[in-house]
Enzyme design. Structure first.
Site, PDB file in Angstrom:
ATOM      1  N   GLU A  87      51.938  43.445  43.486  1.00 13.90           N
ATOM      2  CA  GLU A  87      52.526  44.779  43.260  1.00 13.90           C
ATOM      3  C   GLU A  87      51.873  45.388  42.025  1.00 13.90           C
ATOM      4  OE1 GLU A  87      56.727  44.300  42.778  1.00 13.90           O
ATOM      5  OE2 GLU A  87      56.991  43.408  44.787  1.00 13.90           O
ATOM      6  N   PRO A  88      52.111  46.684  41.784  1.00 12.96           N
ATOM      7  CA  PRO A  88      51.514  47.288  40.580  1.00 12.96           C
ATOM      8  C   PRO A  88      51.891  46.530  39.302  1.00 12.96           C
ATOM      9  CG  PRO A  88      52.376  48.997  42.018  1.00 12.96           C
ATOM     10  CD  PRO A  88      52.783  47.690  42.639  1.00 12.96           C
TER      11      PRO A  88
ATOM     12  N   GLU B  40      43.666  35.610  45.289  1.00  9.70           N
ATOM     13  CA  GLU B  40      44.392  34.348  45.533  1.00  9.70           C
ATOM     14  C   GLU B  40      44.450  33.522  44.238  1.00  9.70           C
ATOM     15  OE1 GLU B  40      44.315  32.512  49.253  1.00  9.70           O
ATOM     16  OE2 GLU B  40      43.970  34.390  50.319  1.00  9.70           O
TER      17      GLU B  40
ATOM     18  N   THR C 125      43.309  34.297  39.931  1.00  8.76           N
ATOM     19  CA  THR C 125      42.050  34.416  39.179  1.00  8.76           C
ATOM     20  C   THR C 125      41.603  33.022  38.693  1.00  8.76           C
ATOM     21  OG1 THR C 125      43.208  34.682  37.081  1.00  8.76           O
ATOM     22  CG2 THR C 125      42.733  36.711  38.324  1.00  8.76           C
TER      23      THR C 125
END
Ligand SMILES: Cc1cc2nc3c(=O)[nH]c(=O)nc-3n(C[C@H](O)[C@H](O)[C@H](O)COP(=O)(O)OP(=O)(O)OC[C@H]3O[C@@H](n4cnc5c(N)ncnc54)[C@H](O)[C@@H]3O)c2cc1C
Length: 381
Positions: A126-127, A362, A364
């Site tokens: 999400e943001p 998926e 970093t």
């Protein structure tokens, strides 16, 4: 210890390699330039069973083991990382939560359709919730036999094409990973809105979209697992998904190695081919060695998953090692191509852009290291 592939694994790999060379490679550059994938290609992949690759045979899938799946993913990524990610998200994070945590009714209803080629997507980011997925804000409010979903999911691979979305949302007013729930949500659910498609640096054949939920009513029967399992399901899906991204990275890295060797063999400077220059030979030796070492981790993670043994640590290690090795391989391949490596005439320019995201999605590289350190810490406590 046996490093040989079995007959089935070799057969699948060769079949997909052949398909990828004939059907995908000739249009890979065009898909990158135009930013999409032709419907005819998707239809051919449907006919070849690619969408059911990792699905159990009882639901119409091919029932491939994880090693076979990884080999197939690598072959696809060698020619188009964008096509590859469309299939990996579908065959892993988009469908695994349904296969592993869905009720019998849910499995009967959705898995055969997914295996037949109705595309699946995974909506967690999400943001305000990326690496810290537990901070997600999309809500699922219980109302009788339904949940009402509100919120916004971003960076959804297959977002624009999917027929089904695995969605994680939380009970309103809660925080943390408890009180999060996972659902399977069909695209035609009123209130599910497909938003803007991202204009990306790489993986341009694959669509990445915003998915909004505006009072979207989802029957309680579409809950995956139990109430409160949402975060756990998302993390379990990502453990497996990371094996796919490891093999995807390897595919891009191997394509870079291939192109670098071919170019260095024909490009002449200082009276002979670049390949004869010891410095270039060293670069190629390092690329090959790093990719092969990373491959062993990916195969180990896949093998552990196939044995039904814990594989979370190895999946994170494989994703980290493969994506970082492939990124260095892409950089070296561009370097070996000199000025042409910077131009679209040679495919290494595309590989260089495509590989970049493997260190981001998926989880970093920084998050993989957190996961690995946590696993190692537990082993010592
Ligand atoms: C092409 C593409 C496809 C995607 N597909 C999907 C999808 O299908 N479904 C889905 O749900 N998501 C998807 N994602 C989202 C992806 O998983 C996230 O972008 C990723 O998890 C990182 O989150 P973020 O972008 O919010 O970065 P942030 O979390 O904001 O991180 C920014 C930087 O800070 C670092 N960082 C953050 N926290 C820490 C920490 N604790 N310690 C050290 N460093 C830290 C990160 O490593 C990174 O370098 C996709 C993304 C892309 C680009």
């Amino acid at each position: 210890m046996n490093f040989d592939l079995n007959e089935n694994q070799t057969m699948f790999r060769d079949m997909v390699r052949d398909f990828a060379r004939k059907e995908i490679a000739p249009i890979a550059q065009q898909m990158d330039e135009e930013g999409g994938m032709p419907d005819e290609l998707i239809a051919k992949m449907r006919d070849s069973g690619f969408f059911g690759l990792a699905f159990p045979e009882q639901y119409g899938g091919l029932g491939a083991d994880t090693i076979t799946y990884g080999l197939v993913v690598e072959e696809l990524a060698k020619v188009s990382a964008g096509v590859c990610v469309m299939l990996t998200v579908h065959n892993s994070v988009g469908s695994y939560p349904v296969a592993m945590f869905g009720s019998d009714e849910i499995k009967q209803e959705y898995l055969p359709r997914m295996a037949a080629g109705e595309i699946a997507a995974f909506c967690v980011t999400e943001p305000g919730a990326g690496s810290d997925a537990a901070s997600l804000a999309t809500t699922a409010r219980r109302d009788g036999d339904e949940y009402i979903l509100n919120g916004s999911k971003i960076f959804v691979t297959n977002g624009a094409r999917a027929a089904f979305y695995v969605v994680v949302a939380r009970t309103p007013g809660t925080t943390g990973h408890k009180d999060t729930h996972a659902f399977i949500v069909p695209r035609d659910t009123p209130g599910l809105v497909v938003g803007k498609k991202e204009d990306k640096m790489g993986l341009r054949a694959s669509d990445t979209a915003v998915i909004d939920f505006e009072d979207a009513r989802v029957p309680a029967s579409r809950l995956l697992g139990k109430e409160g399992d949402g975060f756990r399901i998302a993390m379990a899906a990502l453990d497996g998904g990371r094996i796919g991204i490891a093999f995807q990275s390897l595919g891009i890295g191997m394509a870079c190695l291939d192109e670098a060797v071919k170019y260095a063999a024909v490009r002449e400077q200082f009276g002979g081919p670049l390949l004869k220059q010891p410095v270039i030979g060293n670069m190629i030796a390092d690329m090959g060695t790093e990719l092969e070492a990373a491959r062993l981790l990916a195969l180990q993670a896949a093998w552990l998953k196939d044995q039904g043994r814990p594989y979370g640590k190895q999946a994170a290690m494989a994703k980290l090692a493969c994506s970082e090795a492939a990124w260095r391989a892409a950089d070296t391949a561009v370097q070996i191509h000199g000025g042409y490596g910077f131009c679209k005439e040679y495919p290494v320019e595309r590989y260089y852009r495509d590989v970049r995201v493997t260190r981001i999605y998926e989880g970093t590289s920084e998050i993989q290291r957190l996961v690995i350190a946590r696993h190692i810490g537990r082993e010592y406590s």
